[in-house]
Design an enzyme around this catalytic site. Structure first.
Site, mmCIF file in Angstrom:
data_model
loop_
_atom_site.group_PDB
_atom_site.id
_atom_site.type_symbol
_atom_site.label_atom_id
_atom_site.label_comp_id
_atom_site.label_asym_id
_atom_site.label_seq_id
_atom_site.Cartn_x
_atom_site.Cartn_y
_atom_site.Cartn_z
ATOM 1 N N ASN A 1 0.850 -1.257 -0.053
ATOM 2 C CA ASN A 1 0.225 -0.116 -0.061
ATOM 3 C C ASN A 1 0.850 1.297 -0.009
ATOM 4 O OD1 ASN A 1 1.186 0.129 2.623
ATOM 5 N ND2 ASN A 1 -0.891 0.254 3.670
ATOM 6 N N HIS B 1 3.682 1.993 1.824
ATOM 7 C CA HIS B 1 4.057 2.335 3.319
ATOM 8 C C HIS B 1 5.409 1.994 3.412
ATOM 9 C CE1 HIS B 1 3.064 -1.647 5.650
ATOM 10 N NE2 HIS B 1 4.495 -1.965 5.073
ATOM 11 N N GLU C 1 1.814 4.458 7.436
ATOM 12 C CA GLU C 1 0.479 4.040 6.434
ATOM 13 C C GLU C 1 -0.060 5.206 5.507
ATOM 14 O OE1 GLU C 1 0.240 1.005 6.157
ATOM 15 O OE2 GLU C 1 -1.035 0.059 7.517
HETATM 16 C C1 GLP Z 1 6.408 -4.572 6.796
HETATM 17 C C2 GLP Z 1 7.360 -3.519 7.582
HETATM 18 C C3 GLP Z 1 8.106 -2.929 6.516
HETATM 19 C C4 GLP Z 1 8.254 -3.569 5.309
HETATM 20 C C5 GLP Z 1 6.990 -3.824 4.533
HETATM 21 C C6 GLP Z 1 7.138 -4.794 3.376
HETATM 22 O O1 GLP Z 1 5.134 -4.275 7.279
HETATM 23 N N1 GLP Z 1 6.771 -2.729 8.538
HETATM 24 O O2 GLP Z 1 9.099 -1.996 7.020
HETATM 25 O O3 GLP Z 1 9.242 -2.640 4.388
HETATM 26 O O4 GLP Z 1 5.768 -4.130 5.420
HETATM 27 O O5 GLP Z 1 7.104 -5.924 3.747
HETATM 28 P P1 GLP Z 1 7.525 -7.116 2.660
HETATM 29 O O6 GLP Z 1 8.803 -7.184 2.351
HETATM 30 O O7 GLP Z 1 7.200 -8.496 3.341
HETATM 31 O O8 GLP Z 1 6.735 -7.029 1.523
#
Ligand code: GLP
Length: 259
Positions: A141, A143, A148
């Site tokens: 999304n 973030h 968020e």
């Molecule tokens: C998580 C963490 C982030 C991370 C993101 C992407 O929730 N809080 O710091 O970069 O989501 O996650 P993923 O690498 O599993 O796609």
């Protein structure tokens, strides 16, 4: 922004590890910001290999993690404390007193205690001389950390509520059950992240292609927190082919990145 595109997840992670290792070699007391999620797992594996086989020395490195869920014990398997211990801290020679993480020990209504904790975290980052290199992933999304959509681009370390989409995306660390994912977290703010001297941003997979395009080529907006990366003067973005597939800009792969 310097965009590096690699064929595979493995090649991308090796490139990212090379950037981290070269910083540590240049500055053994480097301050490194760490991220969790699935994206940096192979980067941490490579750092462990470099430590074991090529003596990459973490003994003077200080780390600050981006974020943590609220209401989970540190040893809960879904917590970022647990993730970091398992994926990196137990396998390299980082000093225990040089590992800093936000604590998830609060209940969401302990607002004063949480803001004191977040303020102390900001002060600890400043006392360490600021973050030299912040590793970042991008949520589907948009973030960064747990900032968020809608987070102020100037936000600081604070308590945040997680969106349903984030709970669904992170369910993989909670028996694939989004209802088990906490509703709140503490995270470095976007303003905090942008103060790092350099950013190393990783994204992989087709499911990230659309948000990568919005973050890197769309307008800078609080509704896409990762678009704030465009404001940073020293951001390196490492993508695999799939995550880069919707970019329209010319990404010159011949220049050496600045880190
Ligand atoms: C998580 C963490 C982030 C991370 C993101 C992407 O929730 N809080 O710091 O970069 O989501 O996650 P993923 O690498 O599993 O796609």
């Amino acid at each position: 922004m310097h965009i590096i595109i690699r064929e595979t997840h493995k090649a991308m992670s090796l490139e990212a590890a090379r950037a981290v290792a070269s910083l540590i070699q240049r500055k053994p007391s480097a301050v490194i910001g760490l991220a969790t999620g699935e994206t940096p797992i192979a980067l941490y594996e490579e750092l462990i290999r470099l430590h074991r086989e090529e003596r990459l020395d973490f003994s003077r490195v200080t780390t600050f993690n981006l974020d943590e869920y609220l209401g989970l014990a540190a040893l809960h398997p879904g917590s970022f404390h647990h993730y970091m211990k398992k994926r990196l801290f137990d396998h390299v020679n980082l000093g225990k007193d040089r590992i800093r993480m936000l604590s998830g020990r609060f209940a969401a209504d302990e607002k004063d205690a949480i803001s004191r904790h977040c303020e102390e975290y900001e002060q600890a980052i400043a006392a360490a001389g600021g973050i030299d290199l912040q590793i970042l992933g991008i949520g589907a999304n948009g973030h960064i950390g747990f900032n968020e959509p809608g987070s102020s681009l100037g936000s600081r370390t604070r308590l945040v509520a997680l969106q349903k989409k984030t709970q669904q995306d992170n369910a993989v660390f909670f028996d694939d059950d989004p209802d088990k994912v906490p509703h709140h977290a503490v995270t470095m703010g976007i303003g905090t992240i942008l103060e790092a001297k350099s950013l190393l941003v990783l994204a992989l997979g087709q499911h990230k292609a659309e948000i990568v395009r919005k973050a890197l080529e769309g307008p800078v907006t609080a509704m896409v927190p990762a678009s704030a990366l465009q404001l940073h003067r020293n951001a390196i973005i490492i993508l695999d082919n799939e995550a880069a597939s919707l970019l329209t800009r010319d990404t010159d792969q011949s220049l050496t990145p600045p880190i």
